[in-house]
Design a protein around this motif. Structure first.
Motif, mmCIF file in Angstrom:
data_model
loop_
_atom_site.group_PDB
_atom_site.id
_atom_site.type_symbol
_atom_site.label_atom_id
_atom_site.label_comp_id
_atom_site.label_asym_id
_atom_site.label_seq_id
_atom_site.Cartn_x
_atom_site.Cartn_y
_atom_site.Cartn_z
ATOM 1 N N ASN A 20 -11.222 13.633 -26.140
ATOM 2 C CA ASN A 20 -10.131 12.933 -25.950
ATOM 3 C C ASN A 20 -10.000 12.510 -24.398
ATOM 4 O O ASN A 20 -9.131 11.889 -23.826
ATOM 5 C CB ASN A 20 -8.771 13.607 -26.494
ATOM 6 C CG ASN A 20 -8.518 14.684 -25.512
ATOM 7 O OD1 ASN A 20 -9.546 15.409 -24.832
ATOM 8 N ND2 ASN A 20 -7.592 15.559 -25.732
ATOM 9 N N GLY A 21 -10.941 12.838 -23.417
ATOM 10 C CA GLY A 21 -11.207 12.417 -22.197
ATOM 11 C C GLY A 21 -10.062 13.449 -21.406
ATOM 12 O O GLY A 21 -9.967 13.144 -20.020
ATOM 13 N N LYS A 22 -9.509 14.366 -21.925
ATOM 14 C CA LYS A 22 -8.546 15.366 -21.191
ATOM 15 C C LYS A 22 -9.057 16.741 -21.398
ATOM 16 O O LYS A 22 -9.617 17.090 -22.527
ATOM 17 C CB LYS A 22 -7.246 15.231 -21.702
ATOM 18 C CG LYS A 22 -6.549 13.867 -21.450
ATOM 19 C CD LYS A 22 -5.337 13.592 -21.968
ATOM 20 C CE LYS A 22 -4.764 12.086 -21.694
ATOM 21 N NZ LYS A 22 -3.339 12.090 -22.395
ATOM 22 N N TRP A 23 -8.925 17.692 -20.437
ATOM 23 C CA TRP A 23 -9.336 18.942 -20.521
ATOM 24 C C TRP A 23 -8.055 19.715 -21.256
ATOM 25 O O TRP A 23 -6.928 19.512 -20.889
ATOM 26 C CB TRP A 23 -9.454 19.785 -19.166
ATOM 27 C CG TRP A 23 -9.785 21.177 -19.217
ATOM 28 C CD1 TRP A 23 -10.473 21.819 -19.729
ATOM 29 C CD2 TRP A 23 -8.767 22.261 -18.832
ATOM 30 N NE1 TRP A 23 -10.626 23.265 -19.841
ATOM 31 C CE2 TRP A 23 -9.512 23.437 -19.075
ATOM 32 C CE3 TRP A 23 -7.593 22.191 -18.088
ATOM 33 C CZ2 TRP A 23 -8.813 24.682 -18.947
ATOM 34 C CZ3 TRP A 23 -6.966 23.400 -17.580
ATOM 35 C CH2 TRP A 23 -7.715 24.550 -18.140
ATOM 36 N N ASP A 24 -8.621 20.377 -22.453
ATOM 37 C CA ASP A 24 -7.546 21.328 -23.035
ATOM 38 C C ASP A 24 -7.742 22.578 -22.866
ATOM 39 O O ASP A 24 -8.979 22.905 -22.874
ATOM 40 C CB ASP A 24 -7.642 20.696 -24.640
ATOM 41 C CG ASP A 24 -7.341 19.364 -24.987
ATOM 42 O OD1 ASP A 24 -6.398 18.708 -24.570
ATOM 43 O OD2 ASP A 24 -8.047 18.644 -25.759
ATOM 44 N N LYS A 25 -6.778 23.391 -23.231
ATOM 45 C CA LYS A 25 -6.881 24.893 -22.770
ATOM 46 C C LYS A 25 -7.997 25.403 -23.499
ATOM 47 O O LYS A 25 -8.598 26.612 -22.995
ATOM 48 C CB LYS A 25 -5.679 25.696 -22.852
ATOM 49 C CG LYS A 25 -4.524 25.061 -21.810
ATOM 50 C CD LYS A 25 -3.189 25.694 -22.013
ATOM 51 C CE LYS A 25 -2.151 25.213 -20.757
ATOM 52 N NZ LYS A 25 -1.016 26.282 -20.852
ATOM 53 N N LYS A 26 -8.186 24.994 -24.823
ATOM 54 C CA LYS A 26 -9.372 25.637 -25.641
ATOM 55 C C LYS A 26 -10.877 25.390 -25.106
ATOM 56 O O LYS A 26 -11.903 25.764 -25.607
ATOM 57 C CB LYS A 26 -9.001 25.556 -26.957
ATOM 58 C CG LYS A 26 -7.753 26.145 -27.566
ATOM 59 C CD LYS A 26 -7.701 25.733 -28.926
ATOM 60 C CE LYS A 26 -6.422 26.572 -29.515
ATOM 61 N NZ LYS A 26 -6.198 26.571 -31.018
ATOM 62 N N GLU A 27 -10.728 24.294 -24.349
ATOM 63 C CA GLU A 27 -12.097 23.614 -23.876
ATOM 64 C C GLU A 27 -12.774 24.625 -22.689
ATOM 65 O O GLU A 27 -12.169 24.458 -21.877
ATOM 66 C CB GLU A 27 -12.076 22.298 -23.789
ATOM 67 C CG GLU A 27 -11.564 21.509 -25.109
ATOM 68 C CD GLU A 27 -11.702 19.997 -24.789
ATOM 69 O OE1 GLU A 27 -11.698 19.074 -25.767
ATOM 70 O OE2 GLU A 27 -11.042 19.759 -23.607
ATOM 71 N N LEU A 28 -13.942 25.069 -22.807
ATOM 72 C CA LEU A 28 -14.455 26.060 -21.806
ATOM 73 C C LEU A 28 -15.275 25.140 -20.824
ATOM 74 O O LEU A 28 -15.487 23.918 -21.091
ATOM 75 C CB LEU A 28 -15.553 26.731 -22.477
ATOM 76 C CG LEU A 28 -14.969 27.947 -23.447
ATOM 77 C CD1 LEU A 28 -16.158 28.609 -24.081
ATOM 78 C CD2 LEU A 28 -13.858 28.660 -22.887
ATOM 79 N N GLY A 29 -15.262 25.616 -19.563
ATOM 80 C CA GLY A 29 -15.900 24.817 -18.417
ATOM 81 C C GLY A 29 -17.383 24.941 -18.782
ATOM 82 O O GLY A 29 -17.876 26.058 -19.358
ATOM 83 N N ILE A 30 -18.119 24.157 -18.057
ATOM 84 C CA ILE A 30 -19.776 24.268 -18.006
ATOM 85 C C ILE A 30 -20.068 24.694 -16.481
ATOM 86 O O ILE A 30 -19.726 23.921 -15.621
ATOM 87 C CB ILE A 30 -20.119 22.768 -18.401
ATOM 88 C CG1 ILE A 30 -19.751 22.574 -19.703
ATOM 89 C CG2 ILE A 30 -21.680 22.764 -18.271
ATOM 90 C CD1 ILE A 30 -20.140 20.876 -20.213
ATOM 91 N N ALA A 31 -20.898 25.695 -16.314
ATOM 92 C CA ALA A 31 -21.192 26.268 -15.081
ATOM 93 C C ALA A 31 -22.497 25.440 -14.628
ATOM 94 O O ALA A 31 -23.393 24.895 -15.576
ATOM 95 C CB ALA A 31 -21.714 27.723 -15.356
ATOM 96 N N ASN A 32 -22.811 25.408 -13.305
ATOM 97 C CA ASN A 32 -23.965 24.937 -12.787
ATOM 98 C C ASN A 32 -24.192 23.377 -12.887
ATOM 99 O O ASN A 32 -25.327 23.024 -13.144
ATOM 100 C CB ASN A 32 -25.164 25.756 -13.128
ATOM 101 C CG ASN A 32 -25.087 27.162 -12.881
ATOM 102 O OD1 ASN A 32 -24.606 27.585 -11.599
ATOM 103 N ND2 ASN A 32 -25.262 28.243 -13.780
ATOM 104 N N VAL A 33 -23.200 22.838 -13.086
ATOM 105 C CA VAL A 33 -23.249 21.199 -13.104
ATOM 106 C C VAL A 33 -23.049 20.646 -11.705
ATOM 107 O O VAL A 33 -22.016 21.188 -10.980
ATOM 108 C CB VAL A 33 -22.152 20.579 -13.934
ATOM 109 C CG1 VAL A 33 -22.294 19.280 -14.048
ATOM 110 C CG2 VAL A 33 -22.478 21.255 -15.454
#
Length: 533
Positions: free
Chosen positions: A37-50
């Protein structure tokens, strides 16, 4: 003395504080966009080392996918796509991988509009990625200089090039190597719509005909390009290949204040340096820019800029450069005498162009100009196949079968045993004078042809009617021939039997693949000159 030192230190701290206040900090995160959906939702985890960049500095996201970068009043924040992930793309199949920060917008007195004011820096600039399978083996499509100056030429581009590759399969993405249009930047949307028809994710870079000419600083020459395509300098990963895309057109020319010069600004090379800090040494690094690095004593490309670029790549054994601009096709190999710091030469593929010789020449059966380039290369495009750090390049002539890699030129009729300077010429489009090109007559033994640095007579034959017919031809006269870097020659055998004879030419490309072409000629009985009276 101590009092003076205290004053100096206090003043320095004030200046540093003022500088820090002028520099804002962009914050955000790179995250798994699970629902797209192009938006960060609270359940969506971040991606490290990008890796994320402001166009000069490059930082890696932390364990939560968060990053911070300083910005001024003219920065583009962009994510460097990691392998195994895909970016979101817009309706024109262009990557939505950046945020433009220009609080006041582009200068308002430009002929072609730039970026509208973006206002205050957002509290967070987030980039959503989705996981994707990326094989180490993949193919990309490369366009050099579409460069339409008019709507009609944009139609030529669509008919001659785009129509051939619409819906193409087994290609990961495409890249255009600059001069997307020809000075009229209002044609950028038409170009984008044409590219969108292909159906592939597409990347673009800026050429000398994509610039704002009504500016007095190089940093402002890409304002309209940024509005239409995003950053002019960026990077991304696919499989085990790292791509760096750069604007290497400096305008106005920093030496004369007029015209342009090939080269880089300091912050662009700082970006390359900072980007490479996060790239594994075993990766293939592919650089893409418009003007070839062949600087010709510094007259067309700043030698010091090329040298710094070469020095930055010294620890990367697997490299490739892609360029266009010349409307010819050439393989450049840079060695120690050119400042390249490795034993293995650096290969630059200076690609043939989709517009060919600027859409010139007579019209073919598709109603588009033949557009053969001045060195005898037909207009077309290239495919590059990657396998980890290895690559293979194949050129595809527009409107031709994929096996058309060599063009043979020879007389059609000669007199038996008659002394002649007639010759067989072979133009091996992807070749260079380190290639082996051989010929055979009537299935006989293969013999080597000799490389020659000359005009391609096949191209001269195309040019001849424009200057010799007494009727007006439709279209535009091609430009004058230039010396071809991939032409071979051998004398034509005339001491054979009367009748038709077959010429075969074969050539091996740099990747071990053999290519062949066939032509014929007829030997007739020699006719004596009539006796003089």
């Amino acid at each position: 003395m101590r009092r003076n030192l205290s004053i100096i230190l206090s003043s320095s701290m004030l200046l540093l504080s003022a500088w820090c206040q002028a520099q804002e900090i962009a914050k955000g995160r790179v995250y798994h966009d699970l629902n797209n959906n192009g938006k960060w939702d609270k359940k969506e985890l971040g991606i490290a080392n990008v890796a994320v960049s402001n166009g000069s500095a490059v930082v890696l996201t932390d364990a939560n996918g968060a990053y911070q970068l300083p910005v001024g009043d003219d920065n583009i924040i962009f994510v460097i796509k990691p392998s195994g992930y895909t970016l979101p793309f817009d309706s024109d199949n262009l990557a939505k991988s950046y945020y433009i920060h220009k609080p006041k917008g582009s200068p308002t007195d430009l002929q072609y509009a730039g970026v509208a004011p973006t206002g205050p820096l957002p509290k967070t600039i987030d980039f959503g990625l989705t996981e994707a399978k990326e094989a180490d083996q993949f193919r990309m499509l490369v366009f050099g200089d579409p460069q339409a100056y008019t709507e009609q030429e944009l139609t030529f581009f669509n008919r001659a090039i785009v129509d051939e590759v619409v819906g193409i399969k087994n290609v990961a993405f495409g890249l255009s190597l600059g001069d997307l249009v020809g000075d009229d930047l209002s044609l950028h949307p038409g170009y984008k719509a044409s590219i969108a028809r292909i159906g592939l994710p597409w990347y673009n870079l800026k050429g000398n005909h994509d610039m704002n000419f009504d500016v007095d600083a190089d940093s402002l020459s890409d304002e309209t390009f940024e509005a239409n395509f995003g950053p002019a300098n960026y990077a991304f990963n696919y499989g085990k290949v790292h791509f760096i895309v750069l604007d290497n057109v400096r305008y106005p020319n920093p030496r004369t204040g007029r015209g342009y010069l090939g080269g880089f600004r300091k912050e662009q090379l700082d970006f390359v340096e900072n980007d490479l800090k996060h790239v594994a040494k075993d990766r293939l690094v592919v650089l893409a820019f418009h003007i070839p690095l062949d600087h010709r004593n510094g007259d067309t490309f700043r030698a010091e800029d090329r040298q710094r670029l070469f020095d930055l790549l010294k620890e990367y054994p697997n490299t490739l450069s892609l360029s266009a601009h010349m409307h010819t096709q050439t393989q450049h190999f840079y060695g120690k005498t050119d400042g390249w710091p490795q034993e293995k030469p650096h290969h630059e593929y200076n690609a043939g162009t989709t517009s060919g010789d600027w859409y010139s020449g007579q019209l073919d059966e598709r109603g588009v100009p033949m557009a053969t380039m001045r060195d005898g290369t037909p207009n077309g495009y290239a495919f590059i196949d990657f396998d980890a750090h290895k690559y293979r390049i194949r050129y595809q002539a527009s409107g031709k079968d994929s096996t058309y890699q060599i063009n043979i030129f020879n007389p059609k009729v000669v007199g038996q045993g008659k002394r002649t300077r007639a010759a067989i010429f072979a133009n091996f489009f992807m070749g260079h004078h380190g290639s082996t090109v051989e010929f055979s007559i009537d299935g006989g033994a293969w013999s080597k042809m000799m490389p020659t640095r000359s005009n391609d007579p096949a191209y001269l034959a195309l040019l001849y009617p424009w200057d010799n017919l007494d009727t007006l031809l439709p279209g535009r006269r091609p430009t004058d021939a230039v010396l071809s870097a991939h032409l071979w020659r051998v004398g034509l055998p005339v001491d054979l039997a009367i009748g038709e004879h077959e010429i075969r030419v074969r050539a091996e490309d740099d990747y071990g693949k053999m290519h062949e072409a066939v032509s014929t000629y007829v030997i007739q009985p020699t006719k004596n000159y009539p006796a003089l009276k």
